[in-house]
Design a protein around this motif. Structure first.
Motif, PDB file in Angstrom:
ATOM      1  N   THR A   2      60.958  67.464  50.918  1.00  5.79           N
ATOM      2  CA  THR A   2      59.643  67.153  50.127  1.00  5.79           C
ATOM      3  C   THR A   2      59.595  67.739  48.650  1.00  5.79           C
ATOM      4  O   THR A   2      60.543  68.550  48.463  1.00  5.79           O
ATOM      5  N   HIS A  44      50.341  66.559  45.792  1.00  9.22           N
ATOM      6  CA  HIS A  44      50.836  66.134  46.949  1.00  9.22           C
ATOM      7  C   HIS A  44      52.430  66.743  47.166  1.00  9.22           C
ATOM      8  O   HIS A  44      53.270  66.017  47.346  1.00  9.22           O
ATOM      9  N   THR A  47      54.730  65.182  50.017  1.00  7.87           N
ATOM     10  CA  THR A  47      55.452  64.074  49.878  1.00  7.87           C
ATOM     11  C   THR A  47      56.798  63.973  49.927  1.00  7.87           C
ATOM     12  O   THR A  47      57.450  64.912  49.304  1.00  7.87           O
TER      13      THR A  47
END
Ligand code: GLN
Length: 278
Positions: A2, A44, A47
Motif C-alpha cells: 500500500t 488514501h 491504496t
C-alpha cells in the motif's frame, strides 16, 4: 504494497542509506511512481500500488540508495518557482542560487541584455528572463551537454526567442557589451571536493564544481575581464562560497569596480558579490 507501506519502507531504506530528508524524498518518489499528489496519497494511504507502480517505486528507491541525486532520477529540479530539466551533465540548481537571482532582479529593467557565464541548466538566466519583460540573455558554458539542457529549458519555459547560447571557455567572442553579467562558476577548492557528500562528489559534474587550489580560479578571470564586456553603469554578479566573500570582494575592488558589496543567503552565509562598472 500500500501507499502507507511504501512510504514506511522507502523512508527506512533511504534513512539507512544516510539520506537526510529520507521521508520527504520517499514522498516525492511515491508521487512520481504512483502519479498521485501527496494530499491524495495522504487521504488514501490504503491504496494498493499496481505492479508497475511498485516496480517503479522500488527501482527509484534502489537508485537513490546508491546516492544518485533525486533530481537526476526525476530529471527535474524546482528553482525560483519554475521547473528545470536536469541531467547528470549539469549542476543541479541550488536554493542558495536563488539569492543571486533575487539580487539581480533588483537591478534588472525591462529590455536589458544579460550575459550569463557558466550557465549549466540555464536556471539563472532563464529565471531572470521569466520574471522580467523584453529582456534577453546570452548564455555561455564550456560544456556542450549543459548548453543542450539549457536550450531545452528555454524552449520548455517559452523563452526560446529571448535566449541564445554559445559554447566557449567563459567569454563569448563578441564586441557586444551587456547591461548585466551573472556567473555561478565552479568555486569549490580542489582539496575540499573529496569531502563533499557522495551525491555531489561522485555524481555532479566535477567541471562545474572545481574552482582550483584556492577555489578562486574563475573569479580572477571573470572579474578582471568583465569590464571589457559591460556597458557603462553595468553590473557584475557572482555567486561565491560561504568563506570567499572578502577575497572575491577584494578582486572586484582591485579591478576597479564600484559599489562592491557582499550579500548573504537565507542561511546567513556570504553568497553573492556584486559591483558596478563605470
Ligand atoms: N554550491 C555548490 C555546492 O556547494 C557549488 C556550486 C559551484 O561550485 N558553483 O555544491
Amino acid at each position: 504494497m500500500t501507499i502507507k507501506q511504501a512510504q514506511e519502507e522507502g523512508g527506512k531504506r533511504l534513512q539507512a542509506a544516510g539520506i537526510e530528508e529520507a521521508t520527504f524524498e520517499t514522498t516525492l518518489i511515491l508521487e512520481e511512481s504512483v502519479g498521485m499528489g501527496r494530499a491524495e496519497m495522504l487521504a488514501h494511504p490504503e491504496t494498493e500500488l499496481a505492479d508497475k507502480q511498485e516496480e517503479r517505486f522500488l527501482a527509484l528507491v534502489k537508485s537513490r540508495e546508491s546516492r544518485i541525486p533525486l533530481a537526476y532520477l526525476l530529471g527535474r529540479q524546482e528553482f525560483m518557482g519554475l521547473t528545470f530539466a536536469v541531467s547528470p551533465g549539469v549542476l543541479i540548481p541550488r536554493a542558495d542560487t536563488e539569492t543571486l537571482v533575487e539580487e539581480v532582479l533588483r537591478h534588472l529593467l525591462d529590455g536589458m541584455r544579460i550575459l550569463d557565464l557558466c550557465t549549466g541548466s540555464g536556471c539563472i538566466a532563464l529565471s531572470l528572463l521569466h520574471y522580467s519583460n523584453g529582456t534577453t540573455a546570452l548564455a555561455t558554458d564550456i560544456s556542450e551537454d549543459a548548453l543542450a539542457v539549457a536550450a531545452d529549458n528555454a524552449t520548455a519555459l517559452g523563452l526560446g526567442d529571448r535566449f541564445t547560447t554559445i559554447r566557449t571557455d567563459l567569454w563569448p567572442d563578441t564586441a557586444e557589451r551587456f547591461d548585466l553579467i551573472t556567473a555561478n562558476p565552479p568555486y569549490i577548492e580542489t582539496a575540499v571536493l573529496e569531502g563533499l557528500q557522495p551525491e555531489v562528489r561522485d555524481r555532479e559534474p566535477r567541471i562545474a564544481l572545481d574552482g582550483g587550489e584556492d577555489g578562486l580560479r574563475f573569479y580572477r578571470r571573470i572579474v578582471s575581464e568583465a569590464p571589457a564586456h559591460l556597458c557603462a553603469d553595468g553590473w557584475l554578479f557572482t555567486e561565491i562560497g560561504f568563506d570567499q566573500g572578502e577575497r572575491v570582494r577584494q578582486l572586484f575592488v582591485s579591478a576597479g569596480f564600484h559599489e562592491v558589496s557582499v550579500i548573504r543567503d537565507l542561511g546567513g552565509n556570504d553568497r553573492v558579490v556584486k559591483g558596478c562598472w563605470f
